[in-house]
Design a protein around this motif. Sequence first.
Motif, PDB file in Angstrom:
ATOM      1  N   GLU A  60       2.782   7.974   1.717  1.00  0.00           N
ATOM      2  CA  GLU A  60       2.611   9.377   1.347  1.00  0.00           C
ATOM      3  C   GLU A  60       3.689  10.235   2.004  1.00  0.00           C
ATOM      4  O   GLU A  60       4.313  11.073   1.337  1.00  0.00           O
ATOM      5  N   ARG A 101       2.029   7.294  -6.398  1.00  0.00           N
ATOM      6  CA  ARG A 101       1.023   8.290  -6.817  1.00  0.00           C
ATOM      7  C   ARG A 101       1.432   9.702  -6.389  1.00  0.00           C
ATOM      8  O   ARG A 101       1.125  10.674  -7.069  1.00  0.00           O
ATOM      9  N   SER A 110       0.843  -1.202   0.000  1.00  0.00           N
ATOM     10  CA  SER A 110       0.000   0.000   0.000  1.00  0.00           C
ATOM     11  C   SER A 110       0.874   1.246   0.000  1.00  0.00           C
ATOM     12  O   SER A 110       0.600   2.221  -0.702  1.00  0.00           O
ATOM     13  N   LYS A 158       1.035   4.136  -2.910  1.00  0.00           N
ATOM     14  CA  LYS A 158       0.709   5.520  -2.560  1.00  0.00           C
ATOM     15  C   LYS A 158       1.896   6.441  -2.843  1.00  0.00           C
ATOM     16  O   LYS A 158       1.737   7.535  -3.397  1.00  0.00           O
ATOM     17  N   LYS A 169      -0.542   3.385   3.642  1.00  0.00           N
ATOM     18  CA  LYS A 169      -0.856   4.497   2.744  1.00  0.00           C
ATOM     19  C   LYS A 169      -0.290   5.809   3.300  1.00  0.00           C
ATOM     20  O   LYS A 169       0.309   6.603   2.568  1.00  0.00           O
TER      21      LYS A 169
END
Lengths: 444, 444
Positions: free
Chosen positions: A313, A23, A16, A20, A309
């Motif tokens: 990030e 992205r 995860s 993330k 996540k």
Amino acid sequence: MNNKLLIIGGVAAGMSAASKARRIDSELEITAITDDQYVSYAGCGLPYFIGGKIPEQAQLIARRPEDFAQQNISVKTRVRARLIRPEQKCVVTENLETGQLSEESYDRLLVCTGARPYIPSLEAINLEGIFVLRTIHDSLAIKAYMHQHIPKRALIVGGGYIGLEMVENLLEYGCEVILLERSSHLLPNMDEDMALILTSYLQSRGVEVRTSENLTGFAGDSRVREAFTDKGSLPVDFVLLSMGVVPNSELAAAAGVELGIRNAIRVNDKMESNLPGIYAAGDCATTKHLVSGQEVYIPMGTTANKQGKVAGENAAGGSARFAGVLGTGIARAMEMELSRTGLCENECRQLGIDFISRRVKSRTAAHYCPVSGEIHVKILAEKPSGHILGAQIVGFAGAAKRIDMLATAITMRATVESLIDMDLAYSPPFSPVWDPVLVALNQF
Amino acid sequence: MNNKLLIIGGVAAGMSAASKARRIDSELEITAITDDQYVSYAGCGLPYFIGGKIPEQAQLIARRPEDFAQQNISVKTRVRARLIRPEQKCVVTENLETGQLSEESYDRLLVCTGARPYIPSLEAINLEGIFVLRTIHDSLAIKAYMHQHIPKRALIVGGGYIGLEMVENLLEYGCEVILLERSSHLLPNMDEDMALILTSYLQSRGVEVRTSENLTGFAGDSRVREAFTDKGSLPVDFVLLSMGVVPNSELAAAAGVELGIRNAIRVNDKMESNLPGIYAAGDCATTKHLVSGQEVYIPMGTTANKQGKVAGENAAGGSARFAGVLGTGIARAMEMELSRTGLCENECRQLGIDFISRRVKSRTAAHYCPVSGEIHVKILAEKPSGHILGAQIVGFAGAAKRIDMLATAITMRATVESLIDMDLAYSPPFSPVWDPVLVALNQF
């Protein structure tokens, strides 16, 4: 040169985080290493894979290394992290195929080493036929054993979620099932009155439930033949140890990463450890309980995904936060559904919180509907404020997922009073006119 | 002498009020009159009674007059209220068996006269084979007709909850089903994008869906043979008019009771009308929408029960309040489940509320689980505050009841931001790792 994010761990939190981070930053170099050959698999589905309800192993795999490669995420399988060297910002790794040691450098490191089943140090614990269930390998070994030896009496040690989920899946093999729990009741994270409903049900379905009984050892020849407890001995030819998990935090601890409760890696709400540039997430890490405010270790697949996540990030330059958990859980034991959120009575007592509790028995649908099942709802509220502290549900046919309503309520710091009029969805196949949760709220 | 509470109406609101009043005041004289022979029946179960899923009529009856008599509540059936005389504090009644008029005195009066199906003034609307569905009598008439005439083409006029619930139950009789809706889409209280998912599903199951089409009349011989619309004519031999309801407020209005929106009896949050000592509750009364703050008429069984309870408590001397509704609704159309709460897009536009909406498609359980079904979740949030305004769910296998989470959230005035981390219950048979509601919340 690009920044490099190195992730140790290839399942829920790790992958995860990788997705993330990609992205957030399309340029970041992202490498994940795992000692397993499988990544991104559905560990929570393993009981159903053993029981044949999920027929194909491939169905458990969400994404393969080549899928991540398309996102420009490098996944190295069968590579074990041996040593973290924070000063050098690198990790010493071992290729498990060749034994070759090498170094992976990093700018940011994310530790998602997960947890391992707790295995007690007992006589003959290594006999054939004694299993744990955590990885795809474990599930394949159990399936192979079941098919080869066709056990007659299966012992499940530990009445938590995994133990309960395994009941129906072992029954698929036609064996007797004995459930052993050292606490006074199954599901130690629920209250005894609720757990006893489950016990009665399992007994009515032919499962032997033994509580307040401690495993002390095993005996056998090539295979396990007998389990010993503080109350006697049981002939068994299959054993599943589902006695909880231990965080894989040793690697991080050896590098100077601070540990918290139950030796899990202590993280803040940004998933940062005490060492700069080193993050942790998932079953190896602590989190905060949103009701008690305390540091807790409640390893769950959902939390691992959320923490991963947030860690991904932040490691990619963002600034996300993970508020914490309610200890929400749900499981199915044959047809019976069980769920809980927030604090149970024992937890309140340990925390010195004054509470009232109410329990009601109702139906999941209008009584005249064929789909209607029994449901028991218990709610705990703080005295005198009326704030909802926790809830538990036991029942059939759509009972347990109603716990999400109460998780939402606790997240919003709701009082009982603020919810007793709630406009919940009613139609005969879905609920009685008064939803069981409303009935429970109206008992206060 | 004791106070006397007179209740006009014997179903959800009226009998809830009677029971609550009795619990509040054991001495109160309580009389309920109804023109029906049945009281306290499950009106919402009637579609399933017609379809045979509820085999026995008796299963629909929650309590009979003799059950209420044991609580010292007098229930007079087949007695119609003809006139309310507020100055004299009495109601003129007619015994429907004998035609005899008499007077019932009261100290407090509770009007629970309910609603009746809307029937348009159209050519040949009285032909045999054209039905409404509101009472047990209606359902018996429909069953008798279906068995006697074995219709080949059934027309349902109105694509709301009752119309949709009747689809599967008419299909049980082996007829073709045509669903006619004058709005641009089925379920006018949901958004078109969500309703179109339902339309596609019904079409795939062989149901003929006709939207933006107005009924204009009928033709037939002894029975209905043809329905006319503004787009043509349809051969039909059964018709259900499910075009909404009209509050039975005329009796109260004639006595000087003030009406509100859609001619429903205007009540405050204590269920008081404008006339002292006269209360109203249920499908004849208005309520307040908790999101818009506006007076609304959304007659639902759950609301009737809650309003009845509050009215009964207050009429017995208490001081309860009913905050209002979210317009929460749920229905099943064959296997598809539909639910909504709060405001939909059209309602927001009419109210001039600036909003953002997000819609996701996911699964109700882990993708590898056999019980997993498709689910679509749509959430509307206010701009720029992020407060959740409403939500809609369409899907299968446990999809729709998740709306209660969002009803809870709106009740607590939650923002999207406050919920995106929520600790919801996860285990493969119950949810994907990210519950579809969380997925939707994370789209904002």
